[in-house]
Design a protein around this motif. Structure first.
Motif, PDB file in Angstrom:
ATOM      1  N   HIS A 211      58.775  50.141  42.165  1.00 22.58           N
ATOM      2  CA  HIS A 211      58.492  51.139  43.187  1.00 22.58           C
ATOM      3  C   HIS A 211      59.661  51.264  44.160  1.00 22.58           C
ATOM      4  O   HIS A 211      59.554  51.951  45.167  1.00 22.58           O
ATOM      5  N   ASP A 212      60.779  50.603  43.842  1.00 22.95           N
ATOM      6  CA  ASP A 212      61.959  50.613  44.696  1.00 22.95           C
ATOM      7  C   ASP A 212      62.918  51.697  44.214  1.00 22.95           C
ATOM      8  O   ASP A 212      63.574  51.563  43.180  1.00 22.95           O
ATOM      9  N   LEU A 213      63.015  52.778  44.977  1.00 23.41           N
ATOM     10  CA  LEU A 213      63.872  53.890  44.573  1.00 23.41           C
ATOM     11  C   LEU A 213      65.343  53.504  44.601  1.00 23.41           C
ATOM     12  O   LEU A 213      66.160  54.092  43.891  1.00 23.41           O
ATOM     13  N   GLY A 214      65.712  52.509  45.418  1.00 21.04           N
ATOM     14  CA  GLY A 214      67.080  52.027  45.422  1.00 21.04           C
ATOM     15  C   GLY A 214      67.447  51.363  44.107  1.00 21.04           C
ATOM     16  O   GLY A 214      68.544  51.571  43.576  1.00 21.04           O
ATOM     17  N   VAL A 215      66.531  50.566  43.561  1.00 17.37           N
ATOM     18  CA  VAL A 215      66.753  49.927  42.256  1.00 17.37           C
ATOM     19  C   VAL A 215      66.828  50.987  41.161  1.00 17.37           C
ATOM     20  O   VAL A 215      67.659  50.902  40.248  1.00 17.37           O
ATOM     21  N   VAL A 216      65.982  52.004  41.255  1.00 13.64           N
ATOM     22  CA  VAL A 216      66.012  53.099  40.276  1.00 13.64           C
ATOM     23  C   VAL A 216      67.367  53.789  40.304  1.00 13.64           C
ATOM     24  O   VAL A 216      67.971  54.060  39.253  1.00 13.64           O
ATOM     25  N   ALA A 217      67.885  54.087  41.511  1.00 10.89           N
ATOM     26  CA  ALA A 217      69.167  54.772  41.641  1.00 10.89           C
ATOM     27  C   ALA A 217      70.299  53.954  41.028  1.00 10.89           C
ATOM     28  O   ALA A 217      71.256  54.507  40.470  1.00 10.89           O
ATOM     29  N   TYR A 248      54.398  65.135  44.086  1.00 11.09           N
ATOM     30  CA  TYR A 248      54.191  63.691  44.238  1.00 11.09           C
ATOM     31  C   TYR A 248      55.530  62.977  44.370  1.00 11.09           C
ATOM     32  O   TYR A 248      55.706  62.103  45.225  1.00 11.09           O
ATOM     33  N   THR A 249      56.506  63.345  43.531  1.00 10.61           N
ATOM     34  CA  THR A 249      57.838  62.749  43.610  1.00 10.61           C
ATOM     35  C   THR A 249      58.475  63.031  44.963  1.00 10.61           C
ATOM     36  O   THR A 249      59.075  62.150  45.596  1.00 10.61           O
ATOM     37  N   GLN A 250      58.349  64.268  45.427  1.00 10.05           N
ATOM     38  CA  GLN A 250      58.915  64.633  46.726  1.00 10.05           C
ATOM     39  C   GLN A 250      58.263  63.843  47.860  1.00 10.05           C
ATOM     40  O   GLN A 250      58.923  63.445  48.823  1.00 10.05           O
ATOM     41  N   ALA A 251      56.953  63.589  47.739  1.00  8.65           N
ATOM     42  CA  ALA A 251      56.245  62.820  48.762  1.00  8.65           C
ATOM     43  C   ALA A 251      56.723  61.375  48.790  1.00  8.65           C
ATOM     44  O   ALA A 251      56.810  60.757  49.862  1.00  8.65           O
ATOM     45  N   LEU A 252      57.058  60.804  47.628  1.00  5.75           N
ATOM     46  CA  LEU A 252      57.581  59.437  47.591  1.00  5.75           C
ATOM     47  C   LEU A 252      58.908  59.336  48.336  1.00  5.75           C
ATOM     48  O   LEU A 252      59.147  58.390  49.084  1.00  5.75           O
ATOM     49  N   PHE A 253      59.784  60.320  48.140  1.00  6.18           N
ATOM     50  CA  PHE A 253      61.060  60.322  48.849  1.00  6.18           C
ATOM     51  C   PHE A 253      60.857  60.463  50.360  1.00  6.18           C
ATOM     52  O   PHE A 253      61.541  59.835  51.156  1.00  6.18           O
ATOM     53  N   ALA A 254      59.892  61.307  50.754  1.00  2.00           N
ATOM     54  CA  ALA A 254      59.649  61.553  52.181  1.00  2.00           C
ATOM     55  C   ALA A 254      59.074  60.333  52.893  1.00  2.00           C
ATOM     56  O   ALA A 254      59.163  60.230  54.120  1.00  2.00           O
ATOM     57  N   THR A 549      61.695  39.603  56.774  1.00  2.00           N
ATOM     58  CA  THR A 549      61.794  40.547  55.656  1.00  2.00           C
ATOM     59  C   THR A 549      63.148  40.418  54.970  1.00  2.00           C
ATOM     60  O   THR A 549      64.095  39.848  55.519  1.00  2.00           O
ATOM     61  N   HIS A 550      63.235  40.958  53.751  1.00  3.92           N
ATOM     62  CA  HIS A 550      64.535  41.137  53.103  1.00  3.92           C
ATOM     63  C   HIS A 550      64.780  42.606  52.789  1.00  3.92           C
ATOM     64  O   HIS A 550      65.736  42.948  52.104  1.00  3.92           O
ATOM     65  N   ASN A 551      63.924  43.490  53.329  1.00  2.00           N
ATOM     66  CA  ASN A 551      64.045  44.928  53.110  1.00  2.00           C
ATOM     67  C   ASN A 551      64.793  45.549  54.291  1.00  2.00           C
ATOM     68  O   ASN A 551      64.238  45.731  55.364  1.00  2.00           O
ATOM     69  N   PRO A 596      70.355  48.050  47.701  1.00  2.00           N
ATOM     70  CA  PRO A 596      70.352  49.251  46.849  1.00  2.00           C
ATOM     71  C   PRO A 596      69.802  50.438  47.641  1.00  2.00           C
ATOM     72  O   PRO A 596      68.759  50.340  48.283  1.00  2.00           O
ATOM     73  N   VAL A 597      70.507  51.541  47.633  1.00  2.00           N
ATOM     74  CA  VAL A 597      70.097  52.711  48.411  1.00  2.00           C
ATOM     75  C   VAL A 597      69.594  53.801  47.472  1.00  2.00           C
ATOM     76  O   VAL A 597      70.113  53.967  46.361  1.00  2.00           O
ATOM     77  N   PRO A 598      68.562  54.558  47.882  1.00  2.00           N
ATOM     78  CA  PRO A 598      67.983  55.579  46.996  1.00  2.00           C
ATOM     79  C   PRO A 598      68.804  56.866  46.981  1.00  2.00           C
ATOM     80  O   PRO A 598      68.324  57.953  47.285  1.00  2.00           O
TER      81      PRO A 598
END
Length: 658
Positions: A211-217, A248-254, A549-551, A596-598
């Motif tokens: 669920h980490d968009l940074g890891v996906v990127a 739904y994808t746009q909402a995840l980014f927001a 945290t580490h986030n 990691p940045v999205p």
């Protein structure tokens, strides 16, 4: 194509019915390619992974479809034949290492099982290979760790052991279910680099569930967005991050926290993923979608290709939703920066190492070795650092859950170290903790109302007759319905359980909350809800937070001040904007570069730390960071650096800065 999944349908038996958790998904993975599955908890991502490995629980059913690996139909194989494929041709990194590792076998025995069965290695050759695997995944002192049991390892170390077991058989296909969720950013970067290198060297295909968009990127070549058992968007990495199509994808980014959204309310997705027993007839996202139309509730949308290689399953033909300005948090009270609510001076927590029949002390683990910090009312101090550096131990030592070896902890001027019994309980009304794993910290045999009322009664936070009304008010305050009072913890989602944990902590009206990774295992949409809640409570009640945290995205959004910890000591601290925008310690610089940045342009200028994190049982002489520091000199190896003031509010322990 190496892996071909066609119209896969998986379900779970519920009485005489089979409820579909995965409803007709299709995708392919080529050699050397990473396909990322993205979506909220409960969307069917992990069930998909378990189905591919044929490791569904007893109630699980493969209802239809096909799974082909190198032309072999895995769903048609006998179980005895399938065992030869698992671990060798395909392997899986499970999401919950604590429940996936065998508690009665040593780490070495569990890795050795894979080496012996699939590679025929035993004895000295197997042990050398095990040590190499543990070094690859960043475990310090691997010779000692091989002979330890899972309960002796931290959460991050257990995850690294799971990764080592999965890689031991040199698989062609690796299924990674949230492989780096419990890891700090430097180890996460190390693991992702390792996986990327193995992919290139072996041509290994990878199904990455996260669920980490940074890891996906950073890792994915193609992305599939999953919602309520269906794929709703499939795109290349470039298309996904530049032009996401599905609402739904746009909402995840927001919902992503970042510094530009600091002081504003994060966008959240209303409602929840529909339950398996109540799937809507039309589009499954319709009840939560800002672009919903009448047709969305009548029939399920068909796939359409927006651009070559970018497919979306949606009736709405728009490209991007109109951005709404997020409202600001209303702060009714003036935050004091001068008064000090909590003052910690030279806090030390040393754990004895005992050996032999008589259990004599032969050394100490220097978990916390001289930490000093202050927190003012209504402010948030983020405590960041790698796993095992002592962050959680600091939090527990503040509440005296772990007795400090030495040092001072003063809350509103009152010394906590050495307090016992009734006096300590009285002080704990003002200082509470939200634990990292809400499910493990909630009593499964008690109803939610009883869990929250227990704290109120134990610390006499309200008259007995007013407790039920106080419990309902707390549930309303954290956004839970009144009927939650009579339900049990297992009946709630992860985000809801975290809200319950927050309500329990707030029940005694504390002035300071120690938040230990409260959003680490949550989806970005649920994380946004929890962060909004914490910001709202701080604005309304003036509560202060020590946020472990580490986030770093959460730190950018939430924190007023930041303290960076390495091997039991604070190495840099200051205002959030000072530390994050102008880090002066080489360790802080490395941490921030590893985040990691999205975005497509993330990852440039990453500082790769050499070596491994030293064991806190035998820290290096001089500066603890010098064995890994690219700027280390002779003086760094000889003596520990003094505190250097960069500004009135920014200090660093580093010879290089001085």
């Amino acid at each position: 194509m190496m892996l071909e999944v066609t119209d896969l349908r998986l379900g779970f038996a519920a009485g005489r019915r089979t409820l579909l958790a995965v409803d007709g998904i299709s995708f392919t993975i080529s050699r050397g390619e990473t396909f990322a599955l993205l979506g909220e908890s409960g969307c069917g991502k992990s069930a998909t992974a378990q189905g591919l490995m044929r490791l569904l629980p007893a109630a699980g059913r493969i209802v239809g479809g096909s799974v082909s690996l190198d032309g072999e139909d895995l769903l048609a194989l006998a179980e005895a034949d399938m065992r030869g494929w698992r671990g060798r041709r395909m392997a899986m990194i499970f999401q919950e290492p604590a429940t996936s590792l065998n508690p009665v076998l040593t780490v070495g025995r569990q890795i050795g099982e894979v080496l012996e069965r699939h590679l025929g290695l035993a004895g000295a050759a197997a042990r050398e290979r095990m040590l190499d695997l543990l070094r690859q995944v960043g475990i310090a002192d691997p010779e000692r760790r091989l002979d330890e049991y899972p309960f002796q390892l931290s959460g991050g170390m257990k995850q690294r052991v799971m990764i080592a077991i999965a890689l031991a058989g040199e698989p062609e296909l690796l299924i990674a279910d949230e492989p780096t969720t419990a890891l700090d950013v430097t180890v996460q970067a190390q693991i992702l680099d390792l996986l990327a290198k193995l992919q290139v060297d072996r041509g290994m295909g990878m199904l990455l569930i996260t669920h980490d968009l940074g890891v996906v990127a950073r890792m994915a070549h193609r992305i599939g967005v999953m919602y309520a058992g269906e794929l709703v968007e499939v795109a290349s990495r470039e298309d996904f991050f530049t032009t996401p199509r599905h609402p739904y994808t746009q909402a995840l980014f927001a919902a992503l926290p970042e510094v530009s959204r600091r002081g504003t309310v994060l966008t959240t997705i209303p409602g929840q993923v529909p339950s398996l027993a109540a799937m809507p007839a039309g589009c499954r996202f319709a009840e939560r979608c800002p672009q919903v139309m009448p047709v969305c509730r009548e029939r399920s949308p068909e796939w359409r290709e927006a651009t070559p290689g970018h497919a979306v399953r949606c009736h709405w033909q728009g490209t991007t939703a109109a951005a709404e300005k997020s409202p600001d948090f209303t702060v009714d009270r003036k935050i004091s920066e001068k008064s000090e609510l909590l003052t910690v001076s030279d806090l030390k927590v040393h754990f004895p190492i005992r050996k032999g029949i008589l259990q004599r002390t032969v050394g100490h683990v220097f978990a916390v070795d001289g930490v000093s910090l202050t927190i003012s009312p209504g402010r948030t101090l983020a405590l960041v650092g790698e796993s095992g550096c002592g962050k959680t131990t600091v939090g527990k030592a503040l509440l005296q859950l772990i007795p400090p070896t030495s040092g001072s902890v003063r809350l509103a001027g009152e010394e906590l170290v050495g307090l016992r019994g009734r006096r300590l309980r009285a002080v704990r009304r003002h200082l509470q903790m939200i634990f990292q794993d809400p499910f493990a910290s909630l009593n499964p045999r008690l109803r939610i109302g009883e869990i929250i009322a227990e704290g109120i009664g134990a610390l006499a936070a309200a008259p007995a007759g007013q407790a039920p009304a106080a419990v309902r008010a707390l549930l309303q305050q954290v956004g839970l319905p009144d009927d939650a009072v009579d339900r049990y913890p297992h009946e709630f989602s992860g985000g809801q359980r975290q809200r319950i944990a927050i309500a329990r902590a707030l029940a005694v009206q504390p002035e300071l909350l120690v938040c230990d990774e409260p959003t680490s295992a949550l989806d970005v949409s649920v994380q946004a809800q929890i962060l909004n809640l914490l910001k709202q409570l701080q604005a309304e009640l003036g509560v202060a937070y020590l946020f472990i945290t580490h986030n770093f995205a959460v730190v950018e959004y939430l924190a007023h001040d930041v303290a960076v910890m390495y091997l039991g000591r604070i190495v840099e601290q200051g205002r959030a904007e000072e530390v994050l925008e102008n880090p002066r310690h080489p360790y802080t610089q490395a941490l921030l570069s590893a985040v990691p940045v999205p975005r497509l342009d993330g990852g440039e200028g990453r500082i790769r730390l050499g070596g491994e994190t030293p064991s806190p049982a035998s820290p290096p002489t001089g500066c603890h960071f010098h064995p890994r520091c690219p700027k280390a000199t002779a003086v760094c190896r000889e003596r520990y650096p003094e505190r250097t003031a960069v500004s009135a509010t920014h200090a660093v322990n580093c010879h290089w800065v001085a």
